[in-house]
Design a protein around this motif. Sequence first.
Motif, PDB file in Angstrom:
ATOM      1  N   SER A 139       1.514  17.295  10.868  1.00 14.08           N
ATOM      2  CA  SER A 139       2.229  18.247  11.901  1.00 14.08           C
ATOM      3  C   SER A 139       3.511  17.373  12.258  1.00 14.08           C
ATOM      4  N   ARG A 140       4.607  18.206  12.598  1.00 10.48           N
ATOM      5  CA  ARG A 140       5.750  17.734  13.202  1.00 10.48           C
ATOM      6  C   ARG A 140       6.542  18.649  14.109  1.00 10.48           C
ATOM      7  N   ILE A 141       7.431  18.273  15.017  1.00 12.08           N
ATOM      8  CA  ILE A 141       8.278  18.969  15.761  1.00 12.08           C
ATOM      9  C   ILE A 141       9.490  19.309  15.133  1.00 12.08           C
ATOM     10  N   CYS A 142       9.723  20.563  14.917  1.00  9.79           N
ATOM     11  CA  CYS A 142      11.192  21.206  14.202  1.00  9.79           C
ATOM     12  C   CYS A 142      11.936  21.536  15.203  1.00  9.79           C
ATOM     13  N   LYS A 143      13.250  21.081  15.101  1.00 12.08           N
ATOM     14  CA  LYS A 143      14.310  21.948  15.954  1.00 12.08           C
ATOM     15  C   LYS A 143      15.291  22.692  15.139  1.00 12.08           C
ATOM     16  N   ASN A 144      15.434  23.872  15.712  1.00 11.11           N
ATOM     17  CA  ASN A 144      16.325  24.666  14.771  1.00 11.11           C
ATOM     18  C   ASN A 144      17.413  25.487  15.716  1.00 11.11           C
ATOM     19  N   ASN A 145      18.680  25.372  15.038  1.00 10.23           N
ATOM     20  CA  ASN A 145      19.743  25.834  15.916  1.00 10.23           C
ATOM     21  C   ASN A 145      20.006  27.113  15.710  1.00 10.23           C
ATOM     22  N   PHE A 146      20.393  27.993  16.612  1.00  8.26           N
ATOM     23  CA  PHE A 146      20.763  29.485  16.286  1.00  8.26           C
ATOM     24  C   PHE A 146      22.013  29.741  17.032  1.00  8.26           C
ATOM     25  N   LYS A 147      22.818  30.594  16.451  1.00  6.47           N
ATOM     26  CA  LYS A 147      24.039  31.019  17.367  1.00  6.47           C
ATOM     27  C   LYS A 147      23.898  32.381  18.032  1.00  6.47           C
ATOM     28  N   ASN A 148      23.885  32.414  19.346  1.00  4.84           N
ATOM     29  CA  ASN A 148      23.523  33.483  20.163  1.00  4.84           C
ATOM     30  C   ASN A 148      24.782  34.207  20.102  1.00  4.84           C
ATOM     31  N   ASN A 149      25.206  35.284  19.397  1.00  2.00           N
ATOM     32  CA  ASN A 149      26.435  35.998  19.339  1.00  2.00           C
ATOM     33  C   ASN A 149      26.800  36.802  20.549  1.00  2.00           C
ATOM     34  N   ILE A 150      25.785  37.126  21.122  1.00  2.00           N
ATOM     35  CA  ILE A 150      25.779  38.076  22.379  1.00  2.00           C
ATOM     36  C   ILE A 150      26.547  37.084  23.544  1.00  2.00           C
ATOM     37  N   GLU A 151      25.683  36.215  23.771  1.00  2.00           N
ATOM     38  CA  GLU A 151      25.875  35.221  24.984  1.00  2.00           C
ATOM     39  C   GLU A 151      27.094  34.089  24.552  1.00  2.00           C
ATOM     40  N   LYS A 152      27.384  34.418  23.373  1.00  2.00           N
ATOM     41  CA  LYS A 152      28.512  33.085  22.730  1.00  2.00           C
ATOM     42  C   LYS A 152      27.934  31.821  23.211  1.00  2.00           C
ATOM     43  N   ARG A 153      26.838  31.540  22.771  1.00  2.00           N
ATOM     44  CA  ARG A 153      26.419  30.054  22.865  1.00  2.00           C
ATOM     45  C   ARG A 153      25.415  29.661  21.848  1.00  2.00           C
ATOM     46  N   ASP A 154      25.224  28.235  21.659  1.00  2.00           N
ATOM     47  CA  ASP A 154      24.300  27.769  20.696  1.00  2.00           C
ATOM     48  C   ASP A 154      22.825  27.699  21.394  1.00  2.00           C
ATOM     49  N   VAL A 155      21.873  27.873  20.643  1.00  2.00           N
ATOM     50  CA  VAL A 155      20.330  27.814  21.115  1.00  2.00           C
ATOM     51  C   VAL A 155      19.693  26.899  20.270  1.00  2.00           C
ATOM     52  N   VAL A 156      18.911  25.718  20.926  1.00  2.00           N
ATOM     53  CA  VAL A 156      17.914  25.023  20.085  1.00  2.00           C
ATOM     54  C   VAL A 156      16.680  25.663  20.426  1.00  2.00           C
ATOM     55  N   TYR A 157      15.896  25.882  19.467  1.00  2.00           N
ATOM     56  CA  TYR A 157      14.484  26.376  19.427  1.00  2.00           C
ATOM     57  C   TYR A 157      13.724  25.510  18.614  1.00  2.00           C
ATOM     58  N   ASN A 158      12.883  25.036  19.553  1.00  2.00           N
ATOM     59  CA  ASN A 158      11.846  23.979  19.125  1.00  2.00           C
ATOM     60  C   ASN A 158      10.411  24.650  18.698  1.00  2.00           C
ATOM     61  N   THR A 159       9.735  24.287  17.479  1.00  2.00           N
ATOM     62  CA  THR A 159       8.549  24.985  16.884  1.00  2.00           C
ATOM     63  C   THR A 159       7.826  23.630  16.521  1.00  2.00           C
ATOM     64  N   LEU A 160       6.585  24.121  16.427  1.00  2.00           N
ATOM     65  CA  LEU A 160       5.667  23.088  15.767  1.00  2.00           C
ATOM     66  C   LEU A 160       5.164  23.402  14.485  1.00  2.00           C
ATOM     67  N   GLU A 161       5.282  22.431  13.426  1.00  2.00           N
ATOM     68  CA  GLU A 161       4.841  22.856  12.005  1.00  2.00           C
ATOM     69  C   GLU A 161       3.672  21.952  11.526  1.00  2.00           C
ATOM     70  N   VAL A 162       2.858  22.948  10.819  1.00  2.00           N
ATOM     71  CA  VAL A 162       1.689  22.170  10.110  1.00  2.00           C
ATOM     72  C   VAL A 162       1.962  22.455   8.598  1.00  2.00           C
TER      73      VAL A 162
END
Length: 204
Positions: free
Chosen positions: A74-97
């Motif tokens: 298991s590990r923590i994963c950080k994913n970066n997304f571009k919010n085109n509506i709010e014009k900002r970058d979003v970091v989304y953390n998930t846990l992976e098994v």
Amino acid sequence: KKRLEEAGYKSGEQIEEDKLEILARLVGLNITDGHLCYRENHKSYECSFSVGEQKDVDELKYDIKKLGFGIANSRICKNNFKNNIEKRDVVYNTLEVSKFGAFPCLLNLLGAFCGKKTTQKRKIPEWIMNGSNRVKREFINGFISGDGCKISINKRLLAETGDIGQATTPECLNDTKIYMSDISSLLKELNIECKSGNYDKINQ
């Protein structure tokens, strides 16, 4: 094959009901928040599940161990997304098994989707469609648990969930409609009200 037999899964032998229920749940989760693939360079299967909370990680690792395949990673994963509506970058953390070897190989043999899901003809395995109500319930449990599905209580004090969509390609559209219709049938068998449909969405 040897590792599967060592874990108690021999060709031609029926899998115990309690293990079938766990496997049905994991196949359901594979559809929505999982990934299964075959690594040609390693000649081995591997799978991973993305979840949101530590208790989900603990339950997944417990299930895999109970099935006879030892401790999963298991590990923590950080994913970066571009919010085109709010014009900002979003970091989304998930846990992976994740797990390699015999366990994902078994999932593949049992009909879990291997590779990129949106470009293949998907079908719910017959052992789930024709299984006991407990097997069907656990499959739906895993399926609904994924894709960020949120269950809420409406004004009539009934539990409800938002739309659950599955993306596909034009070539696989008809097969995907049948596959989602089977999902709908399973829900109705378990006395869960639902309705299905399709809509077109073009990604720019």
